[in-house]
Write a protein that holds these residues in place. Structure first.
Motif, mmCIF file in Angstrom:
data_model
loop_
_atom_site.group_PDB
_atom_site.id
_atom_site.type_symbol
_atom_site.label_atom_id
_atom_site.label_comp_id
_atom_site.label_asym_id
_atom_site.label_seq_id
_atom_site.Cartn_x
_atom_site.Cartn_y
_atom_site.Cartn_z
ATOM 1 N N HIS A 25 1.094 7.872 16.655
ATOM 2 C CA HIS A 25 0.268 7.628 15.474
ATOM 3 C C HIS A 25 0.529 6.211 14.975
ATOM 4 O O HIS A 25 1.674 5.830 14.739
ATOM 5 C CB HIS A 25 0.571 8.651 14.389
ATOM 6 C CG HIS A 25 0.124 10.033 14.743
ATOM 7 N ND1 HIS A 25 0.714 10.767 15.744
ATOM 8 C CD2 HIS A 25 -0.887 10.802 14.252
ATOM 9 C CE1 HIS A 25 0.100 11.936 15.853
ATOM 10 N NE2 HIS A 25 -0.877 11.976 14.961
ATOM 11 N N VAL A 26 -0.519 5.443 14.842
ATOM 12 C CA VAL A 26 -0.401 4.035 14.475
ATOM 13 C C VAL A 26 -1.007 3.838 13.089
ATOM 14 O O VAL A 26 -2.189 4.135 12.863
ATOM 15 C CB VAL A 26 -1.111 3.132 15.502
ATOM 16 C CG1 VAL A 26 -0.946 1.660 15.116
ATOM 17 C CG2 VAL A 26 -0.552 3.387 16.905
ATOM 18 N N GLY A 27 -0.177 3.363 12.176
ATOM 19 C CA GLY A 27 -0.613 3.133 10.806
ATOM 20 C C GLY A 27 -0.786 1.654 10.510
ATOM 21 O O GLY A 27 -0.467 0.787 11.330
ATOM 22 N N MET A 28 -1.298 1.371 9.328
ATOM 23 C CA MET A 28 -1.630 0.001 8.952
ATOM 24 C C MET A 28 -0.742 -0.472 7.800
ATOM 25 O O MET A 28 -0.569 0.230 6.803
ATOM 26 C CB MET A 28 -3.098 -0.078 8.523
ATOM 27 C CG MET A 28 -3.533 -1.452 8.028
ATOM 28 S SD MET A 28 -5.265 -1.487 7.484
ATOM 29 C CE MET A 28 -5.162 -0.514 5.974
ATOM 30 N N VAL A 29 -0.197 -1.670 7.972
ATOM 31 C CA VAL A 29 0.561 -2.334 6.912
ATOM 32 C C VAL A 29 -0.085 -3.682 6.635
ATOM 33 O O VAL A 29 -0.330 -4.459 7.563
ATOM 34 C CB VAL A 29 2.040 -2.539 7.312
ATOM 35 C CG1 VAL A 29 2.760 -3.415 6.307
ATOM 36 C CG2 VAL A 29 2.754 -1.196 7.423
ATOM 37 N N ILE A 52 -2.701 -7.879 8.824
ATOM 38 C CA ILE A 52 -2.589 -6.439 9.044
ATOM 39 C C ILE A 52 -1.706 -6.192 10.256
ATOM 40 O O ILE A 52 -1.947 -6.736 11.332
ATOM 41 C CB ILE A 52 -3.979 -5.805 9.254
ATOM 42 C CG1 ILE A 52 -4.790 -5.877 7.956
ATOM 43 C CG2 ILE A 52 -3.836 -4.345 9.706
ATOM 44 C CD1 ILE A 52 -6.193 -5.342 8.078
ATOM 45 N N HIS A 53 -0.671 -5.396 10.065
ATOM 46 C CA HIS A 53 0.222 -5.023 11.160
ATOM 47 C C HIS A 53 -0.028 -3.569 11.528
ATOM 48 O O HIS A 53 -0.200 -2.713 10.652
ATOM 49 C CB HIS A 53 1.688 -5.176 10.751
ATOM 50 C CG HIS A 53 2.070 -6.558 10.382
ATOM 51 N ND1 HIS A 53 3.187 -6.846 9.627
ATOM 52 C CD2 HIS A 53 1.501 -7.753 10.657
ATOM 53 C CE1 HIS A 53 3.282 -8.148 9.447
ATOM 54 N NE2 HIS A 53 2.263 -8.718 10.059
ATOM 55 N N GLN A 54 -0.040 -3.288 12.804
ATOM 56 C CA GLN A 54 -0.137 -1.919 13.282
ATOM 57 C C GLN A 54 1.275 -1.421 13.593
ATOM 58 O O GLN A 54 1.989 -2.018 14.389
ATOM 59 C CB GLN A 54 -1.021 -1.844 14.522
ATOM 60 C CG GLN A 54 -2.459 -2.264 14.238
ATOM 61 C CD GLN A 54 -3.363 -2.039 15.442
ATOM 62 O OE1 GLN A 54 -3.293 -0.997 16.095
ATOM 63 N NE2 GLN A 54 -4.203 -3.012 15.738
ATOM 64 N N VAL A 55 1.649 -0.333 12.945
ATOM 65 C CA VAL A 55 3.020 0.175 13.053
ATOM 66 C C VAL A 55 2.977 1.638 13.475
ATOM 67 O O VAL A 55 2.342 2.468 12.815
ATOM 68 C CB VAL A 55 3.770 0.056 11.711
ATOM 69 C CG1 VAL A 55 5.220 0.506 11.864
ATOM 70 C CG2 VAL A 55 3.699 -1.370 11.185
ATOM 71 N N ASP A 79 6.733 5.763 -1.129
ATOM 72 C CA ASP A 79 5.435 5.128 -0.925
ATOM 73 C C ASP A 79 5.237 4.996 0.589
ATOM 74 O O ASP A 79 5.971 4.261 1.247
ATOM 75 C CB ASP A 79 5.414 3.752 -1.586
ATOM 76 C CG ASP A 79 4.079 3.029 -1.425
ATOM 77 O OD1 ASP A 79 3.315 3.362 -0.492
ATOM 78 O OD2 ASP A 79 3.803 2.106 -2.213
ATOM 79 N N PRO A 80 4.256 5.686 1.180
ATOM 80 C CA PRO A 80 4.101 5.656 2.642
ATOM 81 C C PRO A 80 3.850 4.260 3.196
ATOM 82 O O PRO A 80 4.283 3.949 4.312
ATOM 83 C CB PRO A 80 2.921 6.594 2.905
ATOM 84 C CG PRO A 80 2.206 6.706 1.607
ATOM 85 C CD PRO A 80 3.247 6.553 0.548
ATOM 86 N N THR A 81 3.170 3.414 2.431
ATOM 87 C CA THR A 81 2.951 2.038 2.877
ATOM 88 C C THR A 81 4.280 1.301 3.027
ATOM 89 O O THR A 81 4.500 0.562 3.989
ATOM 90 C CB THR A 81 2.044 1.284 1.891
ATOM 91 O OG1 THR A 81 0.786 1.959 1.798
ATOM 92 C CG2 THR A 81 1.792 -0.145 2.355
ATOM 93 N N GLU A 82 5.176 1.503 2.067
ATOM 94 C CA GLU A 82 6.475 0.845 2.129
ATOM 95 C C GLU A 82 7.349 1.433 3.245
ATOM 96 O O GLU A 82 8.152 0.727 3.855
ATOM 97 C CB GLU A 82 7.193 0.952 0.776
ATOM 98 C CG GLU A 82 6.511 0.184 -0.350
ATOM 99 C CD GLU A 82 6.594 -1.331 -0.173
ATOM 100 O OE1 GLU A 82 7.002 -1.819 0.906
ATOM 101 O OE2 GLU A 82 6.251 -2.044 -1.133
ATOM 102 N N VAL A 83 7.204 2.723 3.505
ATOM 103 C CA VAL A 83 7.937 3.329 4.627
ATOM 104 C C VAL A 83 7.553 2.627 5.926
ATOM 105 O O VAL A 83 8.420 2.247 6.729
ATOM 106 C CB VAL A 83 7.644 4.839 4.715
ATOM 107 C CG1 VAL A 83 8.207 5.429 6.013
ATOM 108 C CG2 VAL A 83 8.228 5.571 3.510
ATOM 109 N N LEU A 84 6.247 2.428 6.131
ATOM 110 C CA LEU A 84 5.794 1.721 7.335
ATOM 111 C C LEU A 84 6.264 0.275 7.338
ATOM 112 O O LEU A 84 6.611 -0.262 8.389
ATOM 113 C CB LEU A 84 4.263 1.763 7.435
ATOM 114 C CG LEU A 84 3.605 3.028 7.970
ATOM 115 C CD1 LEU A 84 2.140 2.763 8.279
ATOM 116 C CD2 LEU A 84 4.296 3.549 9.215
ATOM 117 N N ALA A 85 6.268 -0.361 6.174
ATOM 118 C CA ALA A 85 6.684 -1.761 6.105
ATOM 119 C C ALA A 85 8.158 -1.926 6.464
ATOM 120 O O ALA A 85 8.543 -2.884 7.157
ATOM 121 C CB ALA A 85 6.414 -2.318 4.706
#
Length: 587
Positions: free
Chosen positions: A298-302, A314-317, A335-341
């Motif tokens: 699963h690839v998320g966006m940061v 935009i980074h794909q993580v 914060d899910p965004t910060e988890v990915l970051a």
């Protein structure tokens, strides 16, 4: 292919010091199978059990199995090495394109020894062996390195695997990882540091050869049957849909999700970092390892903002439960965004995010207890402060000072220097994201890879409330046997419900390994025992393991952890492991 050819492994042994590779034909398929078994065989042949992990002569081994490239989810590579984390023989597993690239390069294994005179990249294929000077990549992060290597080592697109390290590997972090094709990792126990000690920035495998299909007429029907089980039965839906982050809410409900350095096992804000929340807010797309139709990556966006220019990138993580746990609840980040970051920064440094996150969670508690000051951490660490953790990940990868140098060797190493061993969440290595109870804690402490996937202990805890030491130890030993069989093939362990022993036998027979199929149980047990022997030969003593006090201070759905029962499990499993590693009767 003659029966004798079918029994042999095709291995490339490359000495970085000499800039020379030799192709070795090694017999033993019927006894060692491949993957985990082959890696253990190769370490017995090329390894130096009594020497340091960073000794240039120590091998870094990449091994695949007999079914790689031929059947769905036979998509993993086993990396074998002597770990700088614990000084023991170790394995780490990864997918991406690594396994199929080795298969299309005509290799069952690649063994890398020596130390390159200058920072280098090793590029290998069926028609190519080249050592490329990349001294200018010293200190480059994982993604910059990958971007440049796609141009430097061009060719075999789609069948090329790029395995590289970041600053953490160059700096000798004991849990530096090897990034594989951006989204996958040889993550645990420091394979990246071993590569760094060899002055090797990356290994590029060109899958530039052909792969003839089996002549057995049953092949197409068997492939179709397995493919349908994987894709049409619903058996693998969990992994494709929400992926392993689907575990968050059930674990939290069961009081089995570690929060804030395992100070708690549940929290009302778990829904903010659930698999559902990630899918709704951040999921960009799914990806898959080569040879896998499931698509569990699963690839998320940061979005990274640049304050000076008011622009953003935009980074794909990639994310899974374990990275999310280590960058999320373990650090108190919701914060899910910060988890990915945070994951993104760790990835760039080439750090194993599980160990890095758990180590930083220890550091937060150590600062609150006055054992460590901001002078050591260089940034004020507090649970929930994502900005501080992103900075700390960079400092950790760059070994910025004595504190981060110690923390980069593991939370227990840092705790032995600064204090706080009781609350270092280390079970052989930094724990994974399951606080399910006594069975899991004892299993990860003693088991071969100190991994949540060595056995199904985390699942056993969720189903059993009774306290029967003998029954648990039997379960752990039996479950490991079947998993080792799959890691010899090398199959993704998500497919363990598909590749039951009878199906594995059919697969091997179809591929021309009928004798191995007929003796599969004996070969699997031989491989399992031999890899334990490699670990023991390098100094591992399961009876000397310990479970830090923090793990006896928590409550799960079964109630408070029973420390005496947990210790009995640890001792019982350790004794069983010693029996597995005992010399063979004819030795």
């Amino acid at each position: 292919m003659s029966p004798s050819d079918n029994d042999q492994f095709r291995v490339l042994v490359y000495d970085l010091s000499q800039g020379r590779g030799d192709l070795v034909m090694l017999p033993g398929r019927g006894l060692w199978i491949g993957g985990s078994g082959l890696a253990a065989l190769l370490y017995s042949k090329y390894g130096l059990p009594g020497e340091a992990p960073f000794d240039p002569r120590q091998p870094l081994i990449f091994a695949i199995g007999p079914a790689t490239g031929y059947f769905p989810l036979m998509s993993k590579t086993v990396c074998g090495f002597k770990s700088p984390y614990n000084d023991n023989y170790a394995e780490s597993h990864a997918g991406g394109r690594s396994a199929l690239a080795l298969r299309f390069a005509g290799l069952d294994a690649l063994v890398v020894t020596g130390r390159a005179p200058r920072l280098s990249v090793l590029a290998v294929g069926s028609r190519r062996i080249e050592l490329i000077d990349v001294h200018y990549l010293r200190g480059a992060d994982v993604f910059t390195t990958g971007k440049l290597l796609r141009k430097i080592a061009a060719g075999a697109s789609g069948h090329r695997s790029i395995m590289r390290i970041g600053p953490a590997g160059e700096n000798g972090s004991a849990y530096a990882c090897i990034n594989v094709d951006t989204y996958r990792h040889f993550g645990r126990l420091g394979a990246g540091a071993v590569m760094g000690a060899k002055n090797c920035k990356a290994v590029v495998v060109m899958g530039d050869g052909d792969l003839p299909l089996p002549e057995d007429k049953s092949y197409s029907n068997l492939f179709k049957d397995i493919h349908e089980k994987v894709t049409a039965s619903g058996m693998m839906e969990k992994y494709h849909n929400l992926g392993t982050p689907a575990n968050v809410l059930p674990l939290n409900e069961l009081k089995s999700l570690p929060w804030r350095n395992l100070a708690a096992t549940s929290d009302p804000e778990a829904d903010k970092i659930s698999g559902e929340a990630f899918a709704e807010k951040l999921l960009m797309h799914n990806a898959a390892c080569s040879g896998c139709p499931v698509g569990c990556i699963h690839v998320g966006m940061v979005r990274e903002m640049f304050s000076a220019s008011h622009r953003f990138a935009i980074h794909q993580v990639a994310y899974d439960h374990e990275p999310n746990f280590a960058a999320g609840p373990m650090l108190g980040v919701t914060d899910p965004t910060e988890v990915l970051a945070i994951n993104d920064v760790a990835d760039r440094q080439g750090l194993d995010i599980i160990s890095a996150g758990v180590a930083l969670a220890w550091a937060v508690e150590a600062t609150t207890k006055g054992l460590v000051s901001e002078k050591e951490t260089e940034v004020k660490l507090a649970f929930g402060d994502a900005a501080a953790f992103k900075r700390a990940m960079w400092l950790l990868g760059h070994k910025a000072n004595d504190f981060y140098a110690a923390l980069g060797q593991g939370a227990l190493v840092a705790a032995s220097r600064y204090g706080g061993e009781d609350f270092a969440c280390v079970l052989g290595q930094e724990m994974a994201g399951y606080a399910t109870g006594e069975t899991y804690f004892a299993s990860q402490t003693v088991a071969f890879r100190h991994s949540h996937l060595d056995t199904g202990a985390y699942s056993y805890d969720q189903k059993h409330k009774e306290k029967d030491v003998d029954a648990v130890v039997k379960f752990l030993v039996d479950d490991e046997r079947e998993r080792v069989q799959l890691t010899c093939l090398v199959a993704c362990l998500f497919a363990r419900e598909v590749y039951k022993p009878e199906v594995v036998g059919d697969v091997l027979t179809c591929l021309g390994h009928g004798e191995l199929a007929a003796n599969l149980d004996a070969a699997s047990e031989h491989a399992r025992r031999e890899r334990w022997r490699r670990k023991m030969e390098t100094g591992y003593d399961p009876t000397k393991t310990r479970i830090p006090k923090r793990f006896s201070q928590i409550t799960t759905w079964k109630g408070p952890v029973d420390a005496a029962y947990m210790e009995a499990l640890r001792q019982g499993y350790a004794k069983a492991v010693l029996q597995l590693a005992a010399p063979a009767p004819d030795a």
